[in-house]
Design an enzyme around this catalytic site. Sequence first.
Site, PDB file in Angstrom:
ATOM      1  N   HIS A 187      73.663  54.673  27.675  1.00 50.28           N
ATOM      2  CA  HIS A 187      74.243  55.718  26.838  1.00 50.28           C
ATOM      3  C   HIS A 187      75.461  55.102  26.164  1.00 50.28           C
ATOM      4  O   HIS A 187      75.724  53.916  26.364  1.00 50.28           O
ATOM      5  CB  HIS A 187      74.580  56.976  27.660  1.00 50.28           C
ATOM      6  CG  HIS A 187      75.607  56.780  28.740  1.00 50.28           C
ATOM      7  ND1 HIS A 187      75.401  55.938  29.810  1.00 50.28           N
ATOM      8  CD2 HIS A 187      76.857  57.307  28.921  1.00 50.28           C
ATOM      9  CE1 HIS A 187      76.462  55.963  30.599  1.00 50.28           C
ATOM     10  NE2 HIS A 187      77.359  56.781  30.080  1.00 50.28           N
ATOM     11  N   HIS A 207      78.875  55.958  26.139  1.00 50.97           N
ATOM     12  CA  HIS A 207      80.253  56.049  26.612  1.00 50.97           C
ATOM     13  C   HIS A 207      80.891  54.670  26.463  1.00 50.97           C
ATOM     14  O   HIS A 207      80.232  53.637  26.673  1.00 50.97           O
ATOM     15  CB  HIS A 207      80.289  56.450  28.103  1.00 50.97           C
ATOM     16  CG  HIS A 207      80.492  57.921  28.334  1.00 50.97           C
ATOM     17  ND1 HIS A 207      79.950  58.583  29.418  1.00 50.97           N
ATOM     18  CD2 HIS A 207      81.209  58.855  27.647  1.00 50.97           C
ATOM     19  CE1 HIS A 207      80.313  59.865  29.382  1.00 50.97           C
ATOM     20  NE2 HIS A 207      81.078  60.050  28.312  1.00 50.97           N
ATOM     21  N   ASP A 244      82.761  52.855  28.264  1.00 48.51           N
ATOM     22  CA  ASP A 244      82.742  51.897  29.372  1.00 48.51           C
ATOM     23  C   ASP A 244      81.390  51.208  29.537  1.00 48.51           C
ATOM     24  O   ASP A 244      81.210  50.401  30.458  1.00 48.51           O
ATOM     25  CB  ASP A 244      83.162  52.572  30.698  1.00 48.51           C
ATOM     26  CG  ASP A 244      82.299  53.776  31.064  1.00 48.51           C
ATOM     27  OD1 ASP A 244      82.093  54.642  30.201  1.00 48.51           O
ATOM     28  OD2 ASP A 244      81.830  53.839  32.215  1.00 48.51           O
ATOM     29  N   HIS A 245      80.436  51.513  28.619  1.00 48.25           N
ATOM     30  CA  HIS A 245      79.117  50.873  28.680  1.00 48.25           C
ATOM     31  C   HIS A 245      78.837  50.009  27.458  1.00 48.25           C
ATOM     32  O   HIS A 245      77.842  49.286  27.423  1.00 48.25           O
ATOM     33  CB  HIS A 245      78.024  51.935  28.827  1.00 48.25           C
ATOM     34  CG  HIS A 245      78.134  52.698  30.118  1.00 48.25           C
ATOM     35  ND1 HIS A 245      77.259  52.546  31.166  1.00 48.25           N
ATOM     36  CD2 HIS A 245      79.087  53.583  30.538  1.00 48.25           C
ATOM     37  CE1 HIS A 245      77.651  53.319  32.173  1.00 48.25           C
ATOM     38  NE2 HIS A 245      78.759  53.957  31.818  1.00 48.25           N
ATOM     39  N   HIS A 301      73.124  63.169  32.611  1.00 49.89           N
ATOM     40  CA  HIS A 301      74.544  62.809  32.561  1.00 49.89           C
ATOM     41  C   HIS A 301      75.217  63.770  31.570  1.00 49.89           C
ATOM     42  O   HIS A 301      76.051  63.382  30.779  1.00 49.89           O
ATOM     43  CB  HIS A 301      74.655  61.342  32.103  1.00 49.89           C
ATOM     44  CG  HIS A 301      76.034  60.754  32.131  1.00 49.89           C
ATOM     45  ND1 HIS A 301      76.915  60.931  33.162  1.00 49.89           N
ATOM     46  CD2 HIS A 301      76.672  59.943  31.237  1.00 49.89           C
ATOM     47  CE1 HIS A 301      78.036  60.258  32.902  1.00 49.89           C
ATOM     48  NE2 HIS A 301      77.926  59.662  31.739  1.00 49.89           N
ATOM     49  N   HIS A 306      79.111  51.103  39.283  1.00 50.91           N
ATOM     50  CA  HIS A 306      79.789  52.158  38.515  1.00 50.91           C
ATOM     51  C   HIS A 306      80.483  53.077  39.515  1.00 50.91           C
ATOM     52  O   HIS A 306      80.242  54.292  39.574  1.00 50.91           O
ATOM     53  CB  HIS A 306      78.795  52.934  37.647  1.00 50.91           C
ATOM     54  CG  HIS A 306      79.457  53.770  36.587  1.00 50.91           C
ATOM     55  ND1 HIS A 306      80.009  54.993  36.848  1.00 50.91           N
ATOM     56  CD2 HIS A 306      79.704  53.551  35.281  1.00 50.91           C
ATOM     57  CE1 HIS A 306      80.529  55.496  35.746  1.00 50.91           C
ATOM     58  NE2 HIS A 306      80.365  54.636  34.771  1.00 50.91           N
TER      59      HIS A 306
HETATM   60 ZN   LIG Z   1      80.258  55.221  32.738  1.00 52.91          ZN
HETATM   61 ZN   LIG Z   2      78.956  57.827  31.144  1.00 54.26          ZN
END
Ligand SMILES: [Zn+2]
Ligand SMILES: [Zn+2]
Length: 344
Positions: free
Chosen positions: A112, A114, A116-117, A204, A299
């Site tokens: 996805h 976000h 942090d990815h 999510h 994570h």
């Molecule tokens: Zn994340």
């Molecule tokens: Zn996320």
Amino acid sequence: MKKLLRYLASLVAVIIVLAIWVWNSNTGQDWLLEKAVNTAFNRPLTIDKYDGLKVFLCGTSSPIPAPNRAQTCVAVLAGESLYLVDAGAGSAQVAAIGRLPLERLEAVFLTHFHSDHIAALPEFNLNSWVAGRPEPLLIFGPAGVSEVVDGLNNAYRLDLTYRVAHHGEKLLPPGLGVMQARLMQPGSVLSRGDLTITSFLVNHDPVRPAVGYRFDYRGRSVVISGDAIITPGLIKAAMEADLMLQDSLSLPIIKSLEKASAGSRMEKILIDIQDYHAHTSDLSALVDQTGVRQLALYHLVPPPQNALFEKIFSRDLPAGTVLTQDGMIFELPAESEDIVRIDP
Ligand SMILES: [Zn+2]
Ligand SMILES: [Zn+2]
């Protein structure tokens, strides 16, 4: 005997004087530098061609910062081909220090979008281009992947022109420095030789779509949940997997952070995040229902920073569950049942 002792004492004195000279003189320092650089350049790759699946954790943290942990990133080596699932901030450095064979990086699969990815995507693109990747880097993901990839290509267009102008098109062909987005719908399967990669829908919310990925190769399987709570879809995708990397949140720790931050802006965020990551207390059921052979948590929300936090994070977990660290490796030899863990 005394003579021998005197001889040894003078030998030690000569060695000490020599060592002091090497450490403090330009000639001595240059000699040491040459030795160190040669050793560094000739270090073997941490993960290399492998008859099976090899997994390297290049980032195990969530957005909550922690020393010695990059944000989410999992490298999967299948035979000779390298793939990444997500590319969070700091993970390209972990991959570089871990000497991953980035010239063989074929694709990145995004769960996805976000931050942090995805934050390290441009660094992985640059590093693999410099390493000699022969094809453009493919970025697979659910709907939205083109917007992310186009935006990053745009933001880094000037950087690309400077690199090409400086090092030349022969070393850095411009076309190989531009990432290519590939839409991969949840539920679809990609086949590459003996490897199949399956994308599956996860929950999510409010992030939609969000997916996880399953890698199957020569009788071995790895499932990477992405950010996800436990749902029937996740359980179905993880059935009988050898290794499962699962997003996880420790409610006791997050609740105590929530209490400590009462009345601040953080309090609301710490409450909000509780409903869209899998709680550690739900993971026994996950293992029972899927038959996953090795559960490994990544994570980590939040990443445990000392032995006490680790102990609390590990409450209620099924026996044998691993809390991953950056640089950890799992080896799954082809057509076997072995799972070998190599700690960093
Ligand atoms: Zn994340
Ligand atoms: Zn996320």
